[in-house]
Design an enzyme around this catalytic site. Structure first.
Site, PDB file in Angstrom:
ATOM      1  N   SER A  10     -10.966   0.335   2.639  1.00  0.00           N
ATOM      2  CA  SER A  10     -10.459   0.067   4.044  1.00  0.00           C
ATOM      3  C   SER A  10      -9.817   1.534   4.608  1.00  0.00           C
ATOM      4  CB  SER A  10      -8.726  -0.800   3.793  1.00  0.00           C
ATOM      5  OG  SER A  10      -9.386  -2.051   2.713  1.00  0.00           O
ATOM      6  N   GLU A  32      -4.936   5.009   6.116  1.00  0.00           N
ATOM      7  CA  GLU A  32      -5.003   4.159   4.628  1.00  0.00           C
ATOM      8  C   GLU A  32      -5.262   5.643   3.829  1.00  0.00           C
ATOM      9  OE1 GLU A  32      -5.091   1.829   0.296  1.00  0.00           O
ATOM     10  OE2 GLU A  32      -6.978   1.299   2.269  1.00  0.00           O
ATOM     11  N   ARG A  37       0.852  -1.530  -0.047  1.00  0.00           N
ATOM     12  CA  ARG A  37      -0.101   0.044  -0.095  1.00  0.00           C
ATOM     13  C   ARG A  37       0.864   1.578   0.607  1.00  0.00           C
ATOM     14  NH1 ARG A  37      -3.311  -3.364  -0.785  1.00  0.00           N
ATOM     15  NH2 ARG A  37      -5.489  -2.643  -0.100  1.00  0.00           N
TER      16      ARG A  37
END
Ligand code: EPU
Length: 339
Positions: free
Chosen positions: A239, A335, A165
């Site tokens: 998320s 995130e 990520r």
């Protein structure tokens, strides 16, 4: 190119939170990126680039610069051989439409990333991934506008320094490059096991033994439907936290706190701990904090049910982070990027 003023950023993001942008414009060609940057520089205006707004959170004070929404289209086969097809895709293309097109062409490499909201150009920024695939696996190169030098350059996969990520686009080169198009090299082979655990479980439960790109895509869309709220009805950013990465020496302590804690060996001395599990196991799944619902089918997702502001979201986030630290001594990380 139209320049709009005083635009509510919340309408540009799927979390539906945040103040106004002083200016906003939509860009349909790479050349327009150059024009916007030249003009903004003359007026000393900061620029924030946005795609579908599904991984971006806006603050209440808004943005005093110009938000540039990338709408550059394009889907072009640039190479084709016995085993693979290479495609150049405009950064503004809807990601899931791209996945569908490649699946229909019998190509594999991104079928497990079906159903992810947002644009193709946003994918490399956070090294988008799902069900065992990430964009770093198939991305060959990108055409980007370098705002420091004012020219377009080609970046290779290695240049992007992809990790879980993460990439240079949200790290060392944050704000520097604007992605105009991406090049993906996809395989003509059918998807092969081993599959991501949740996907394999789905195949077993549905007695699926023949794996085509379409079978995988349909399974992923079904799984996502169950676990992820549709942002058009329930505002969210997918998320909200990254999964936690811990060192091997921490695992013994974690098992003492809860022997059932899932730990995935990443093979480099580090272990991945599902943050959804951590949040669920501090008892927050399904709870409402400051108008933010910790989604009852997946604790990794925060739904904006009735939050009035970014301040509410921040209070809810900080409370979740605090409770996870307090029980598991793990600092979880947000995130989505922030404007
Ligand atoms: N889990 C719980 N409780 C929860 C949620 C998850 O115990 O409330 C456990 C699950 O039982 C499972 C583990 O956590 O054992 C992992 O869950 P899952 O496989 O659903 O994936 P995830 O780690 O929660 C990641 C990505 C998702 C992606 C899925 C599927 C991140 C931050 N998220 O989630 O990506 O769709 O894997 O591959 O890496 C996104 O980035 O926006 C996103 C949705």
């Amino acid at each position: 190119m139209d320049i709009h003023t005083n635009i509510p950023i919340k309408n540009l993001t799927t979390m539906k939170i945040g103040g106004n942008a002083r200016f906003m414009t939509e860009i349909h060609t790479p050349e327009e990126i150059e024009t916007v940057y030249k003009n903004a520089k003359k007026q000393s205006l900061p620029i924030f680039v946005i795609g579908g707004g599904s991984n971006v959170i806006a603050k209440d004070e808004g943005y005093s610069g110009i938000i540039v929404r990338i709408r550059i289209p394009g889907f072009e086969v640039i190479a084709d051989d016995l085993n693979s097809t290479t495609i150049r895709i405009g950064a503004g293309e809807n990601w899931d439409s791209v996945v569908k097109r490649t699946v229909d062409m019998g190509l594999s490499g991104i079928e497990s990333m079906s159903g992810i909201p947002g644009t193709a150009g946003a994918g490399p920024v956070q090294n988008m991934g799902a069900y065992g695939q990430e964009i770093a696996d198939t991305l060959q190169s990108l055409s980007v506008f370098d705002s420091q030098t004012g020219i377009f350059i080609l970046l290779t996969n290695d240049d992007c320094k992809f990790s879980y990520r993460n990439s240079i686009f949200r790290d060392s080169a944050k704000g520097r490059y604007v992605i105009a198009s991406i090049v993906l090299k996809l395989s003509k082979n059918q998807p092969q096991p081993p599959f991501y655990e949740a996907l394999q479980k789905y195949f077993d439960e549905h007695n699926i033994k023949l794996f085509t790109q379409k079978v995988v895509r349909d399974a992923v869309l079904d799984l996502r439907n169950i676990k992820l709220p549709d942002p058009t009805n329930l505002p969210n950013s997918g998320s909200f936290f990254k999964n936690a990465i811990v060192e091997a020496w921490q695992t013994a302590d974690l098992k003492k706190i809860d022997p059932n804690i899932p730990l995935y060996d990443m093979g480099d001395g580090k272990f991945k701990v599902p943050t959804g599990w951590l949040i669920e196991n501090v008892g927050l799944k399904g709870q409402l904090l400051h108008g933010i619902r910790i989604y009852d089918k997946n604790a990794l997702v925060l739904v904006n049910e009735s939050a009035a502001s970014y301040a509410d979201l921040a209070k809810a986030r900080d409370e979740i982070v605090r409770q996870v630290i307090s029980k598991f001594h793990i600092q979880i990380e947000q995130e989505p990027l922030e404007i």
